[in-house]
Design an enzyme around this catalytic site. Structure first.
Site, PDB file in Angstrom:
ATOM      1  N   ASP A   1       0.726  -1.176   0.185  1.00 24.36           N
ATOM      2  CA  ASP A   1      -0.143  -0.021   0.112  1.00 24.36           C
ATOM      3  C   ASP A   1       0.729   1.252  -0.004  1.00 24.36           C
ATOM      4  O   ASP A   1       0.434   2.245  -0.303  1.00 24.36           O
ATOM      5  CB  ASP A   1      -0.686   0.038   1.212  1.00 24.36           C
ATOM      6  CG  ASP A   1      -2.207  -0.719   1.218  1.00 24.36           C
ATOM      7  OD1 ASP A   1      -2.632  -0.820   0.419  1.00 24.36           O
ATOM      8  OD2 ASP A   1      -2.422  -1.502   2.093  1.00 24.36           O
TER       9      ASP A   1
HETATM   10  C1  BGC Z   1       0.109   1.378   6.219  1.00 26.44           C
HETATM   11  C2  BGC Z   1      -0.461   0.120   5.396  1.00 26.44           C
HETATM   12  C3  BGC Z   1      -1.828   0.067   5.332  1.00 26.44           C
HETATM   13  C4  BGC Z   1      -2.379   1.159   4.528  1.00 26.44           C
HETATM   14  C5  BGC Z   1      -3.863   0.905   4.724  1.00 26.44           C
HETATM   15  C6  BGC Z   1      -0.604   2.370   5.501  1.00 26.44           C
HETATM   16  O1  BGC Z   1      -0.383   3.527   6.284  1.00 26.44           O
HETATM   17  O2  BGC Z   1       1.212   1.451   6.294  1.00 26.44           O
HETATM   18  O3  BGC Z   1       0.168  -0.939   6.406  1.00 26.44           O
HETATM   19  O4  BGC Z   1      -2.053  -1.151   4.544  1.00 26.44           O
HETATM   20  O5  BGC Z   1      -2.092   2.451   5.276  1.00 26.44           O
HETATM   21  O6  BGC Z   1      -4.643   2.150   4.134  1.00 26.44           O
HETATM   22  C1  NOJ Z   2      -1.942  -3.752   5.244  1.00 26.05           C
HETATM   23  C2  NOJ Z   2      -2.979  -3.834   4.274  1.00 26.05           C
HETATM   24  O1  NOJ Z   2      -4.270  -4.288   5.291  1.00 26.05           O
HETATM   25  C3  NOJ Z   2      -2.574  -4.925   2.860  1.00 26.05           C
HETATM   26  O2  NOJ Z   2      -3.931  -4.760   2.256  1.00 26.05           O
HETATM   27  C4  NOJ Z   2      -1.387  -4.604   2.747  1.00 26.05           C
HETATM   28  O3  NOJ Z   2      -0.932  -5.313   1.528  1.00 26.05           O
HETATM   29  C5  NOJ Z   2      -0.157  -4.419   3.583  1.00 26.05           C
HETATM   30  N1  NOJ Z   2      -0.799  -3.378   4.477  1.00 26.05           N
HETATM   31  C6  NOJ Z   2       1.221  -3.955   3.040  1.00 26.05           C
HETATM   32  O4  NOJ Z   2       1.179  -2.553   2.682  1.00 26.05           O
END
Ligand code: BGC
Ligand code: NOJ
Length: 810
Positions: free
Chosen positions: A485
């Site tokens: 993400d």
């Molecule tokens: C986090 C990710 C997460 C994403 C979801 C980010 O700030 O680091 O782990 O999946 O937000 O919106």
């Molecule tokens: C958490 C999110 O829930 C997941 O969808 C994502 O792949 C990971 N963070 C890595 O960014």
């Protein structure tokens, strides 16, 4: 250092001190009513949606940590304490918290009184039941004043913590049976058809429903007025903050024990049956629920039902081996966490407030992978829900709301890995069940009933979405982000407070993802197989051809010499290459490309995994990238916003470690794969709980990486795709028992440490007992099925009801 121990026989983790490094929690409920409960009785419960139907108020990020819960104050001749230690923090002579499967039991003892508090959500009911056992363990009679306490949340948890100008005037309650049942009916007068109640199965000496009266104006949680005084005030809330507290007078002779049952329930009434008379709620359904838990025998029966339920679920995959940590992860805690992630997605934990995120398209599909063997029917429903949020062009809402099942417009679509996860999810479901009929299920796009098409058509659009969105090198466009993400190659964000993901201000078609390319190749055989099965031979052929093409593209444009590249950015520059100053290598494409078989023949796979070992491995697990970004790069996005070593910037993301673990088994290196797994599997981290800090019975999303100030410290336990992927890695690849379309594949690959083990796997109605003699030599295993040698590693499925004995020399 440990703060407890595993009680495997009872399937419990026993916490022996209230002072763990972070609240260690459990989840109650597995259908529609859920609770979070910490070992100090903190937490809250909700009906279906943690944001919109929250019963109890909880204060995140508070001082001290973990404020709000179900608290029992005991006034023993002026000495006030809680069996859960919190909130009074009065020292306990003994303390124990047993987190079990769907229940938590806290026992605290002080000065000759032992209080045992059992909390559970009885299967099939929308209530949290608290059974309080009070025993006089001393030599003289005790006259106790006991006060229950919970604080109601005004339903919408976000509104509850922001909108005080309104909320302080809306709170309403009703009181019944002299205070033994307290009803919370805020907003019931208008659009809500639901209310909550907190009831006890005994006559009460008094009650309170007004928070200010219960605490007194100037006290905190450790010294509520009512508890200190030893007498309830019979307060009736009007506005402000409704609470529920029962006051009980409990006299105990030496050795005597008394048990009370409290029910914190949720009730919905049909609109035309809301009222008993004007202003008075219709309590018929509440009374029925209260009746069901009005004595300890009923609680015991619910506990038995819960235990049977879990025994049944867990018997679908179990192992016996000499490694008790392995056994407890596989037999108990990993599947349990899979159930929780399946139910909660990423909504409510002690790191997710339950108000932020709905169900993730990508998340839920991955959660399925670890859950489908537990309750396949629910996985089926989930697949249909998820697919119904897809768009006709194959793209998908990134999230949807569990209550409405509608796609979430705030986040929208454009995460280009999302569509492919649907194929992974469906394939896993069919391998488990053989239920191909799901492919014919009529499923709409964007929940518009007029657009219904067979589910297979959704898979086709998923597959083609990738093909229709290729970049200059022929690799898939990344969009807003792929699995990571935080790799936001099309969002150049310079303004605080805007979303890194959704402020899409670059619409170019340059930024490409090698990770999605690996996914595409990985999922193509499933897609092709399913197409063929439905008679679409041309589609199958095309899919195989496209996968072969993509493999070539990866090896040509996605290979950096010693490992797979991560991506090309908006300007067409390499990401995750030796040419970069920082983040020369990323974990994701190494894991996924090798899992997909890319470069296995040509030797690139082995090289890539050796590079992972050399550059990313640490004593606490494999970091995501290396070296970390040391400063913010506007063209890379959120990844470079984190200080080095945390989260996606070189943290140990326990979610993608299993991809490398599986990849190692693909090239036959079971020893290394098993080593990697043990570094992140929580049961193996119990001895370093003071470093790891989180629950030693569930995975955390992230452990701080080698560049972090606090290397080894975990964050974000429970709700993470880590649970599903590690279950897949350990059960299907290391232990090697994997349902395939036409049989159970048996191919252990875990190195030589465990000389023998037995897995019992139930699948499609039959039971398979697989006795493995494990030399760890790698390579194909020798199988005997019911005494007859079998060529290959695919044991054909037996008839429902059959028991199949498989001997395996690996
Ligand atoms: C986090 C990710 C997460 C994403 C979801 C980010 O700030 O680091 O782990 O999946 O937000 O919106
Ligand atoms: C958490 C999110 O829930 C997941 O969808 C994502 O792949 C990971 N963070 C890595 O960014």
């Amino acid at each position: 250092m440990r703060f407890g121990y595993f009680d495997d026989k009872n399937r419990e983790y026993v916490i022996t001190t209230p002072k763990t490094p972070y609240p260690w929690i459990n989840y109650l409920g597995s259908e529609s009513f859920f609770s979070l409960v910490s070992h100090r009785a903190g937490g809250y419960c909700f009906y279906r949606d943690a944001r919109l139907r929250r019963l109890m108020r909880y204060r995140y990020n508070n001082v001290p940590t973990d404020v709000g819960g179900r608290y029992f104050y005991i006034n023993d001749g002026g000495d006030v304490w809680n069996p859960s230690f919190a909130p009074t923090k009065a020292a306990l002579d003994s303390f124990e918290c047993r987190h079990g499967l769907g229940y938590t039991r806290i026992t605290g003892e002080r000065k000759g009184v032992r209080a045992g508090l059992l909390m559970l959500v009885p299967p099939g009911h929308t209530a949290e039941v608290h059974e309080l056992r009070l025993k006089n363990t001393g030599p003289s009679p005790k006259s106790l004043k006991v006060f229950s306490f919970i604080e109601f949340c005004l339903w919408n948890a976000y509104d509850d913590m922001t909108n005080y100008q309104r909320n302080f005037s809306t709170g309403e309650v009703e009181v019944e049976r002299g205070g033994a049942t307290i009803y919370h009916k805020t907003e019931y007068r208008e659009r809500r058809d639901h209310f909550a109640f907190y009831s006890v199965n005994a006559d009460v000496a008094g009650f309170d429903t007004d928070r200010e009266t219960f605490f007194g104006l100037f006290n905190d949680w450790s010294a509520p007025d009512v508890a200190a005084k030893g007498a309830s005030s019979n307060s009736v809330a009007s506005g402000w903050q409704p609470v529920a507290s029962h006051g009980l007078d409990v006299n105990l002779a030496p050795g005597e024990e008394k048990t009370f049952v409290f029910t914190l329930g949720y009730v919905e009434n049909p609109r035309d049956e809301k009222w008993e008379k004007p202003g008075v709620i219709n309590k018929t359904r509440a009374h029925a629920l209260i009746e069901k838990f009005s004595n300890p025998e009923q609680v015991a029966a619910a506990m038995k039902a819960l235990a049977d339920h879990w025994s049944r679920l867990l018997s679908n995959y179990s192992i016996e081996s000499s490694d008790e940590k392995l056994n407890r992860m596989v037999n108990i805690w990993n599947p349990y966490q899979c159930m929780v992630t399946f139910n909660m997605s990423r909504s409510a934990s002690y790191f997710e407030t339950g108000i932020g995120r709905g169900m993730g398209f990508r998340d839920s599909n991955q959660d399925l992978l670890g859950f489908v063997h537990l309750v396949p029917e629910r996985a089926r429903e989930r697949i249909i829900d998820i697919a119904s949020t897809q768009f006709p062009d194959g793209s998908a809402y990134h999230q949807y709301q569990p209550l409405t099942k509608r796609g979430n417009n705030d986040v929208g679509a454009g995460f280009n890995d999302d569509p492919l996860w649907l194929i992974f999810g469906v394939a896993a479901y069919i391998r488990e069940t053989g239920d191909y009929s799901i492919l014919d299920e009529q499923v709409p796009f964007d929940n518009d009933p007029k657009t219904k098409v067979p589910l297979f058509e959704h898979l086709k659009r998923s597959f083609n979405y990738t093909l229709n969105n290729l970049g200059p090198h022929g690799l898939p466009l990344i969009g807003r982000a792929d699995w990571n993400d935080c790799l936001n190659l099309n969002c150049f964000s310079e303004t605080p407070d805007e979303s890194f993901q959704t402020t899409g201000n670059r619409t170019g078609r340059t930024a490409e993802s090698v990770f999605i390319a690996g996914m595409f190749v990985g999922v193509a055989p499933d897609y092709a197989f399913l197409a063929e099965k439905l008679g679409f031979a041309d589609e199958a052929k095309k899919a195989r051809g496209e996968a072969a093409k993509m493999t070539d593209v990866i090896l040509k444009h996605g290979w950096d010499g010693e490992w797979f590249l991560r991506a090309y950015d908006f300007f067409g520059k390499k990401v995750g290459s030796k040419e970069n100053k920082e983040s020369q290598i990323f974990i994701e494409p190494q894991g996924f490309c090798v899992m997909a078989g890319v470069g296995v023949e040509g030797g690139q796979a082995k090289k890539a995994l050796d590079s992972v070992k050399e550059r990313l491995d640490t004593k606490y697990g494999i970091v995501l990238n290396n070296p970390p970004y040391s400063e913010y790069h506007v063209e890379l996005g959120e990844i470079s916003s984190y200080p080095p070593g945390y989260k996606e910037n070189a943290g140990i993301f326990c979610h993608n470690n299993p991809w490398v673990i599986i990849a190692e088994t693909v090239i036959g290196r079971g020893d290394r794969a098993f080593e990697y797994w043990k570094k992140i599997a929580p049961a193996y981290l119990e001895d370093i709980s003071e470093i790891h800090r989180l629950e030693p019975y569930v995975y955390a999303q992230m452990i701080a990486g080698k560049d972090a100030v606090r290397h080894g410290e975990a964050k974000n336990s429970w709700l993470t795709g880590t649970a599903a992927w590690n279950f897949v890695a350990i059960s299907q690849y290391l232990l090697g028992i994997r349902p395939d379309y036409d049989g159970l594949r048996v191919r252990p690959c875990l190195g030589g440490e465990i000389a023998k083990f037995t897995v019992t796997r139930k699948c499609r109605g039959a039971e398979y007992r697989i006795n493995v003699k494990n030399s760890g030599k790698g390579g194909p295993a020798k199988l005997t099925v019911d005494g007859k040698p079998l060529a290959g590693d695919l044991v054909p499925y037996a008839k429902p009801g059959a028991t199949v004995i498989i001997d395996c020399e690996a």
